[in-house]
Motif scaffolding. Structure first.
Motif, PDB file in Angstrom:
ATOM      1  N   TYR A 226      -6.068 105.439  27.164  1.00  0.00           N
ATOM      2  CA  TYR A 226      -6.633 104.221  27.739  1.00  0.00           C
ATOM      3  C   TYR A 226      -5.524 103.285  28.215  1.00  0.00           C
ATOM      4  CZ  TYR A 226     -11.436 105.262  26.267  1.00  0.00           C
ATOM      5  OH  TYR A 226     -12.685 105.819  26.134  1.00  0.00           O
ATOM      6  N   LEU A 227      -4.445 103.164  27.442  1.00  0.00           N
ATOM      7  CA  LEU A 227      -3.324 102.330  27.875  1.00  0.00           C
ATOM      8  C   LEU A 227      -2.714 102.865  29.160  1.00  0.00           C
ATOM      9  CD1 LEU A 227      -1.524 101.594  24.485  1.00  0.00           C
ATOM     10  CD2 LEU A 227      -2.745  99.954  25.931  1.00  0.00           C
ATOM     11  N   ARG A 228      -2.586 104.163  29.257  1.00  0.00           N
ATOM     12  CA  ARG A 228      -1.966 104.770  30.444  1.00  0.00           C
ATOM     13  C   ARG A 228      -2.747 104.496  31.724  1.00  0.00           C
ATOM     14  NH1 ARG A 228      -0.272 110.425  27.574  1.00  0.00           N
ATOM     15  NH2 ARG A 228       1.763 109.704  26.849  1.00  0.00           N
ATOM     16  N   ILE A 229      -4.052 104.321  31.613  1.00  0.00           N
ATOM     17  CA  ILE A 229      -4.856 104.066  32.815  1.00  0.00           C
ATOM     18  C   ILE A 229      -5.241 102.594  32.947  1.00  0.00           C
ATOM     19  CG2 ILE A 229      -5.679 106.443  32.971  1.00  0.00           C
ATOM     20  CD1 ILE A 229      -8.384 105.489  31.833  1.00  0.00           C
ATOM     21  N   GLY A 230      -4.651 101.753  32.114  1.00  0.00           N
ATOM     22  CA  GLY A 230      -4.871 100.317  32.232  1.00  0.00           C
ATOM     23  C   GLY A 230      -6.158  99.806  31.614  1.00  0.00           C
ATOM     24  N   GLN A 231      -6.827 100.617  30.822  1.00  0.00           N
ATOM     25  CA  GLN A 231      -8.043 100.162  30.143  1.00  0.00           C
ATOM     26  C   GLN A 231      -7.652  99.649  28.756  1.00  0.00           C
ATOM     27  OE1 GLN A 231     -10.920 103.351  30.302  1.00  0.00           O
ATOM     28  NE2 GLN A 231     -11.391 102.947  32.443  1.00  0.00           N
TER      29      GLN A 231
END
Length: 114
Positions: free
Chosen positions: A36-41
């Motif tokens: 989720y962090l990697r995709i900005g969520q």
């Protein structure tokens, strides 16, 4: 999928796998949080990483990842607390040290007046 950059498929696979194989669920929370962090969520990352930190309280990297997600969602007090836990567990953890620097810089900024 994550190493290939297909984060949506990684998230889907982690959710599906942890639902099918209960033993994977504890590990899936931390991995889901990272994806989720990697995709900005960032908001979606927080509960996953909170659960990972609850399941693995002695894992400095999990606390550091949680601190990052909290920092990115503006929860700086909680982020600082988690970064401090990470540094307590692993005093030279670079990621937690960086988060503490970001928080210190934010605290040093003059307060804005509207």
């Amino acid at each position: 999928y994550a190493t290939k950059g297909d984060h949506a498929m990684a998230i889907s696979t982690l959710k599906e796998g942890s639902a099918k194989v209960r033993e994977l669920a504890p590990y899936s929370h931390g991995l889901l949080g990272i994806e989720y962090l990697r995709i900005g969520q960032n908001k979606e990352a927080v509960p996953e990483l909170v659960e990972a930190a609850n399941l693995f309280p002695h894992d400095a990297a999990v606390h550091s990842n949680l601190a990052l997600s909290l920092c990115l969602t503006g929860e700086l007090a909680r982020a600082e607390q988690e970064a401090r836990v990470a540094l307590y567990l692993e005093p030279t953890l670079d990621s937690a040290e960086e988060i503490m620097k970001i928080i210190a810089e934010d605290k040093a900024k003059p307060a804005r007046h509207n």
